[in-house]
Design an enzyme around this catalytic site. Structure first.
Site, short mmCIF file in Angstrom:
data_model
loop_
_atom_site.label_atom_id
_atom_site.label_comp_id
_atom_site.label_asym_id
_atom_site.label_seq_id
_atom_site.Cartn_x
_atom_site.Cartn_y
_atom_site.Cartn_z
CG ASP A 261 -2.19 0.87 0.94
OD1 ASP A 261 -2.11 1.76 0.07
OD2 ASP A 261 -3.21 0.68 1.61
C1 BGC Z 1 -5.17 3.10 0.03
C2 BGC Z 1 -5.20 2.06 -1.06
C3 BGC Z 1 -5.09 2.75 -2.39
C4 BGC Z 1 -3.81 3.56 -2.42
C5 BGC Z 1 -3.54 4.27 -3.73
C6 BGC Z 1 -4.00 4.05 -0.11
O1 BGC Z 1 -4.15 5.13 0.75
O2 BGC Z 1 -5.12 2.45 1.29
O3 BGC Z 1 -6.39 1.32 -0.99
O4 BGC Z 1 -5.12 1.81 -3.43
O5 BGC Z 1 -3.88 4.53 -1.40
O6 BGC Z 1 -4.37 5.33 -3.92
#
Ligand code: BGC
Length: 720
Positions: A261
């Site tokens: 993530d």
């Molecule tokens: C989230 C993810 C997301 C990523 C990219 C993160 O803050 O937890 O689910 O895919 O950002 O935007």
């Protein structure tokens, strides 16, 4: 155990062979270039453009990894996709995408076909923007009704989550676009998520959140798995050797790549622990002060701390997914028929909105001059959406944006986004004889004035939930509970429509005649709400999460870390283990407000002739009959209620959405994944079925079991 064929464009072995051949031709610089992604610029929240993103790249979003044209490798470009192709903030010129209903609404449809069709539509819209990776497939279990991101997940049940998540991935990947399944694993609350340690007994983890990932991976072969922000049993998810190497890759044989993530990688040695790609590396600088998989990883490699075989493997996994899904070989972009995609969003909303209560007030008569008060919830503007990285801007823009705000990075993204058209406008269309009037629900006293002079009140209750925030309790914000209670006191024919991402407490529940749980129903949500209220559509959604009567009934009446400043180390002990949601309620005997699986219809259904066959697993055959006067859809559910040796444990074993005309009957056969009958035995690293008698039931909900049957199973070991 079912192991469907991979839904990939090339066969597994072709992709492997190509990945190996291409990787062999790479320089180390090229190899390292694939191991990171960069976040695109987001002017709206002050993220500048990174110089490593070439000027010609205009379709930025959450992730950009340069391609290697000499080897035929395209740039890897990822956008979020929980509810449609998102992140218009990165691309001011983007005209908007189809805003599909939230995943929890798809969960309520119990309809894998909808998940697949929505996924394919997202895949097409992604391709038309040049995105070959979609950060979709959120399948964390809804363990806590305060979790701000439950709307991005399907349910509290591992099997339902797996089946729907897999079909969303299959839909996206059928268009040549890689999908993730995320967030692996136990990122089940947002409070202090980067400092959160999720403690769980490992075998119980295998029987719950990990089983959801395991089944979904088998059914959809996602190109990537996204590791979560939190720790699990003391180790960060992105550097969790046990979960990434031992479970995901070794025990399950997962062949795609693990991406982190955004802002989840403090250390370069996560590469040794199973992480293949560091996502959005600027977010790691923000979070941890440096990038992990650029200079630090290279230095470790030069010092011989990472075997070259591991570096090659990381690269091969990424290439393999590109090849297996066909993301390197697109041809002309598929036609994007936005009208058809709106139909898919509409059909999903029709099937996923849940009628919780109906004391005969619904459906509304369309041929009478009713005076109808529509109150609150910005129902004159649009329907609510969840917020965070998954928020989608529909074509034509939002009907309104109300800035909510809050601390931390996500505070700036925490908005009430309203999608047009408005429920008020859609109700006016379907109620030509009625007189509709709107009151904003600003104060109880003002709303009561209109409620008193109306025949019927439709009160909307909305709550913005989203990434980075857990709800402090289950109430509706901004005094809406008081407004609803007041109008219900003033008018006995009050109907409540809830647009929330989780159960709410409903202190006015006994005063109102009907309650419709519309979740975040997407851009066609207003139409679906109006159709259901007027009977143009017969409600058929079923709850994919238990609605507790109070937080005291849940495993954690107090949410650890809540109220502490963002950044406080927090430990959540998942002492309920695998007994999540309805399983917990079955174990404790508590009576929920509305049970998992609950949902009313304007017709009625009956079950008969249950036969339970044994073998390697349990197969139940029974008949469903529409005993009412209207066509409608039912979702009969097969549960295990007691396993061998008196082991009382509840497990959803199967379900099917069945559409029936009045009087029509259909025979349904459901076969359980045997792991749902088994226990995971960490001692031998296998699923074990205990010999003995198993009791199952067919029900309308987890607390409404109509038919029961028994069978016996032999002892069996089912692999890892
Ligand atoms: C989230 C993810 C997301 C990523 C990219 C993160 O803050 O937890 O689910 O895919 O950002 O935007």
């Amino acid at each position: 155990m079912s192991d469907p064929q991979p839904r990939t464009k090339a066969s597994e072995s072709d992709a492997d062979v190509r990945a190996r051949r291409v990787e062999e031709q790479m320089t180390d610089d090229e190899r390292f270039s694939l191991l990171i992604s960069l976040v695109g610029a987001v002017p709206a929240v002050g993220v500048p453009r990174d110089k490593r993103i070439p000027d010609e790249v205009t379709n930025m979003s959450a992730g950009y990894t340069p391609g290697l044209p000499r080897l035929g490798i395209p740039a890897i470009q990822a956008s979020d996709a929980s509810m449609g192709v998102t992140n218009p903030g990165y691309r001011p010129d983007d005209k908007g995408a189809t805003a599909f209903p939230a995943s929890i609404l798809i969960g309520s449809s119990f309809n894998p076909r909808l998940a697949r069709e929505g996924g394919a539509a997202i895949g097409r819209e992604a391709r038309s923007r040049g995105f070959n990776v979609q950060l979709a497939g959120g399948i964390n279990l809804a363990r806590d009704p305060r979790n701000g991101r439950n709307f991005e997940y399907y349910s509290e049940d591992p099997f339902l989550s797996a089946v729907l998540g897999a079909e969303a991935v299959n839909g996206i990947q059928s268009e040549g676009v890689i999908s993730t399944l995320k967030h692996y694993s136990l990122n089940c609350n947002e409070t202090n998520r980067h400092w959160l340690d999720a403690i769980i007994e490992p075998d119980a983890h295998r029987e719950s959140d990990l089983l959801a990932f395991q089944i979904a991976i088998e059914r959809s072969h996602p190109g990537s798995i996204m590791s979560g922000y939190n720790k699990i049993n003391g180790e960060y998810a992105s550097g969790n050797n046990h979960l990434l190497n031992e479970v995901l890759k070794d025990a399950w044989g997962y062949q795609g790549y693990v991406m982190s993530d955004w802002g989840a990688v403090p250390e370069w040695d996560y590469a040794l622990k199973g992480l293949d790609q560091e996502s959005g590396i600027q977010m790691d600088v923000h979070q941890w002060g440096s990038e992990a998989f650029t200079d630090r990883l290279r230095a470790a490699y030069t010092e011989g701390k990472i075997p070259s075989e591991r570096l090659s493997e990381m690269v091969r996994r990424i290439l393999r997914s590109l090849f297996a899904v066909g993301a390197d070989n697109w041809g002309p972009a598929p036609e994007v028929d936005m009208a058809k995609h709106n139909e898919i969003a509409l059909e999903a909303a029709r099937q996923g909105i849940v009628l919780l209560k109906n004391d005969g007030v619904l459906p509304l008569a369309t041929d009478q001059p009713l005076r109808i008060a529509v109150i609150g919830g910005h129902a004159q503007e649009g329907v609510a959406s969840g917020t965070g990285s998954g928020a989608v801007m529909p074509v034509g823009g939002f009907a309104g944006v109300v800035k909510i705000g809050g601390p931390g990075v996500m505070g700036a993204m925490r908005n009430l986004f309203l999608f047009p058209p408005s429920p008020l406008a859609e109700l006016i269309k379907l109620l030509p004889e009625a007189q509709l009037a709107f009151d904003p629900g600003y104060t109880p006293a003002e709303a009561t004035l209109l409620a008193k002079r109306s025949d019927v009140v439709i009160a909307f209750g909305i709550r913005v939930e989203g990434e980075g925030f857990d709800s402090a309790d289950l109430s509706l914000p901004s005094g809406q509970d008081a407004v609803i209670a007041a109008v219900a006191d003033a008018n006995p024919n009050t109907i409540v429509v809830l647009e929330t991402g989780n159960p709410v407490s409903m202190p006015w529940r006994d005063k109102v005649k009907a309650i419709l749980q519309a979740w975040y129903p997407g851009q066609a949500g207003a139409q679906a709400i109006a159709e259901i209220l007027t009977g143009a559509a017969n409600p058929s959604g079923r709850l994919p999460v238990t609605f507790p009567a109070s937080l005291d009934q849940t495993p954690r009446p107090q949410l650890p870390g809540q109220g502490t400043p963002w950044g406080t180390p927090t430990t959540i002990e998942y002492t309920e283990g695998a007994e999540v949601g309805y399983r917990w309620f079955a174990k404790t005997g508590a009576e929920p407000m509305y049970a998992f699986g609950h949902g009313l219809s304007y017709t009625s259904f009956a079950y008969s002739d249950l036969q339970v066959a044994d073998g390697d697993t349990i197969t139940a055959t029974f008949t469903v009959t529409n005993t009412g006067d209207l066509a409608g859809a039912d979702v009969p559910q097969l549960y295990l209620t007691e396993a061998a040796a008196g082991d009382r444990r509840m497990r959803l074993l199967g379900f099917e959405r069945v559409e029936l005309r009045p009087g029509e009957s259909r025979q349904v056969t459901l076969t359980a994944d045997p792991r749902l009958l088994a226990r995971f035995d960490g001692g031998v690293g296998q699923w074990r079925i205990t010999e003995g008698t198993y009791t199952v039931a067919i029900g309308k909900a987890a607390d409404t079991l109509d038919l029961t049957g028994q069978t016996s199973l032999k002892e069996a070991f089912l692999g890892s």
